[in-house]
Scaffold this motif. Sequence first.
Motif, PDB file in Angstrom:
ATOM      1  N   ASN A  37      47.270  38.733  33.930  1.00  0.00           N
ATOM      2  CA  ASN A  37      48.037  39.227  32.783  1.00  0.00           C
ATOM      3  C   ASN A  37      47.740  40.698  32.509  1.00  0.00           C
ATOM      4  OD1 ASN A  37      49.366  36.803  32.364  1.00  0.00           O
ATOM      5  ND2 ASN A  37      47.898  36.084  30.851  1.00  0.00           N
ATOM      6  N   ALA A  38      46.477  41.098  32.662  1.00  0.00           N
ATOM      7  CA  ALA A  38      46.106  42.499  32.445  1.00  0.00           C
ATOM      8  C   ALA A  38      46.830  43.405  33.436  1.00  0.00           C
ATOM      9  CB  ALA A  38      44.595  42.679  32.563  1.00  0.00           C
ATOM     10  N   ALA A  39      46.945  42.997  34.679  1.00  0.00           N
ATOM     11  CA  ALA A  39      47.634  43.821  35.680  1.00  0.00           C
ATOM     12  C   ALA A  39      49.089  44.049  35.267  1.00  0.00           C
ATOM     13  CB  ALA A  39      47.568  43.163  37.056  1.00  0.00           C
ATOM     14  N   LYS A  65      36.858  42.707  50.531  1.00  0.00           N
ATOM     15  CA  LYS A  65      37.352  41.744  51.525  1.00  0.00           C
ATOM     16  C   LYS A  65      38.775  41.277  51.200  1.00  0.00           C
ATOM     17  CE  LYS A  65      33.014  39.772  53.165  1.00  0.00           C
ATOM     18  NZ  LYS A  65      32.164  38.560  53.173  1.00  0.00           N
ATOM     19  N   LYS A  66      39.125  41.290  49.922  1.00  0.00           N
ATOM     20  CA  LYS A  66      40.423  40.802  49.488  1.00  0.00           C
ATOM     21  C   LYS A  66      41.450  41.920  49.264  1.00  0.00           C
ATOM     22  CE  LYS A  66      38.725  36.626  47.176  1.00  0.00           C
ATOM     23  NZ  LYS A  66      39.657  35.595  47.631  1.00  0.00           N
ATOM     24  N   GLU A  67      41.088  43.159  49.564  1.00  0.00           N
ATOM     25  CA  GLU A  67      41.982  44.274  49.243  1.00  0.00           C
ATOM     26  C   GLU A  67      43.377  44.102  49.845  1.00  0.00           C
ATOM     27  OE1 GLU A  67      42.527  49.106  49.432  1.00  0.00           O
ATOM     28  OE2 GLU A  67      40.738  48.232  50.343  1.00  0.00           O
ATOM     29  N   GLN A  68      43.477  43.737  51.089  1.00  0.00           N
ATOM     30  CA  GLN A  68      44.796  43.586  51.709  1.00  0.00           C
ATOM     31  C   GLN A  68      45.589  42.448  51.061  1.00  0.00           C
ATOM     32  OE1 GLN A  68      46.210  45.884  53.589  1.00  0.00           O
ATOM     33  NE2 GLN A  68      44.273  46.950  53.244  1.00  0.00           N
ATOM     34  N   SER A  69      44.908  41.398  50.661  1.00  0.00           N
ATOM     35  CA  SER A  69      45.574  40.306  49.955  1.00  0.00           C
ATOM     36  C   SER A  69      46.069  40.770  48.583  1.00  0.00           C
ATOM     37  CB  SER A  69      44.618  39.123  49.787  1.00  0.00           C
ATOM     38  OG  SER A  69      44.293  38.582  51.045  1.00  0.00           O
ATOM     39  N   PHE A  70      45.273  41.593  47.900  1.00  0.00           N
ATOM     40  CA  PHE A  70      45.721  42.166  46.628  1.00  0.00           C
ATOM     41  C   PHE A  70      46.968  43.019  46.834  1.00  0.00           C
ATOM     42  CE2 PHE A  70      41.439  41.341  44.864  1.00  0.00           C
ATOM     43  CZ  PHE A  70      41.791  40.880  43.609  1.00  0.00           C
ATOM     44  N   ALA A 102      35.210  42.567  37.926  1.00  0.00           N
ATOM     45  CA  ALA A 102      34.383  42.138  36.788  1.00  0.00           C
ATOM     46  C   ALA A 102      33.843  40.724  37.009  1.00  0.00           C
ATOM     47  CB  ALA A 102      35.192  42.205  35.499  1.00  0.00           C
ATOM     48  N   GLY A 103      32.522  40.611  37.019  1.00  0.00           N
ATOM     49  CA  GLY A 103      31.862  39.330  37.212  1.00  0.00           C
ATOM     50  C   GLY A 103      31.689  38.921  38.663  1.00  0.00           C
ATOM     51  N   LEU A 104      32.157  39.747  39.572  1.00  0.00           N
ATOM     52  CA  LEU A 104      32.073  39.447  41.004  1.00  0.00           C
ATOM     53  C   LEU A 104      31.446  40.617  41.744  1.00  0.00           C
ATOM     54  CD1 LEU A 104      35.708  38.087  41.329  1.00  0.00           C
ATOM     55  CD2 LEU A 104      33.626  36.706  41.216  1.00  0.00           C
ATOM     56  N   SER A 105      31.177  40.440  43.023  1.00  0.00           N
ATOM     57  CA  SER A 105      30.635  41.532  43.827  1.00  0.00           C
ATOM     58  C   SER A 105      31.771  42.429  44.317  1.00  0.00           C
ATOM     59  CB  SER A 105      29.862  40.994  45.034  1.00  0.00           C
ATOM     60  OG  SER A 105      30.757  40.459  45.995  1.00  0.00           O
ATOM     61  N   ALA A 113      45.329  32.078  46.777  1.00  0.00           N
ATOM     62  CA  ALA A 113      43.903  32.003  47.100  1.00  0.00           C
ATOM     63  C   ALA A 113      43.357  33.300  47.689  1.00  0.00           C
ATOM     64  CB  ALA A 113      43.646  30.844  48.055  1.00  0.00           C
ATOM     65  N   GLY A 114      44.232  34.224  48.080  1.00  0.00           N
ATOM     66  CA  GLY A 114      43.786  35.480  48.672  1.00  0.00           C
ATOM     67  C   GLY A 114      43.305  36.501  47.653  1.00  0.00           C
ATOM     68  N   ILE A 115      43.584  36.253  46.370  1.00  0.00           N
ATOM     69  CA  ILE A 115      43.171  37.178  45.312  1.00  0.00           C
ATOM     70  C   ILE A 115      42.289  36.437  44.309  1.00  0.00           C
ATOM     71  CG2 ILE A 115      45.238  38.605  45.613  1.00  0.00           C
ATOM     72  CD1 ILE A 115      46.276  37.346  42.941  1.00  0.00           C
ATOM     73  N   ILE A 116      41.917  37.116  43.251  1.00  0.00           N
ATOM     74  CA  ILE A 116      41.152  36.491  42.174  1.00  0.00           C
ATOM     75  C   ILE A 116      42.154  35.818  41.238  1.00  0.00           C
ATOM     76  CG2 ILE A 116      39.490  36.878  40.316  1.00  0.00           C
ATOM     77  CD1 ILE A 116      38.519  37.541  43.254  1.00  0.00           C
TER      78      ILE A 116
END
Length: 184
Positions: A99-101, A57-62, A48-51, A89-92
């Motif tokens: 908190n939602a997660a 690109k950040k999936e593995q960091s997530f 949300a609000g991002l590309s 820094a690897g995630i949003i």
Amino acid sequence: MSYCAYIETMQPEEKKALHKNYHDNYYGFPIHDDNELFGRLIMEINQAGLSWETILKKEQSFRKAYNNFNIKKIAAYSNADRERLLADAGIIRNKLKVNAAIENANVILALQKEFGSFEKWLEHHHPKTKEEWVKLFKKTFRFTGGEIVNEFLMSIGFLPGAHTENCPVHQKILKQKPMWTKKK
């Protein structure tokens, strides 16, 4: 322009390859593992609000930050875990999304107790229109607006529209019998 045609026009090649892999192997395909379903929801909420490229690109960091999307582990996160996520820094690093997660993980645990799985909860409510799904998700989960719900449900095969009918991936998905092809 359809998402499928959009892939073909992308530049540079690295960006195109990132999107093409998701398009060809994940987008619209049914997911039968609750942790992976939840992971997709986390990814969509964070987009949300991002590309979408940023999220891909950040999936593995997530995955690393959120214990490979393990619902039980995320539901048990402490304030220290929240702070860890907000410092990663690897995630949003958005407090509302973090908190939602955690809150949504707890909701899914309750849904699993009642319905047997997150997937069975989704199946129990199928079929619904996009508008009905959005209303249900907003009532049930945190940080799930219309675009997030629409993309999440299309990306897991519960709503049509992930691919154009002439896209070769569309035919692969149809063979897996996505929920939008099934009637109650």
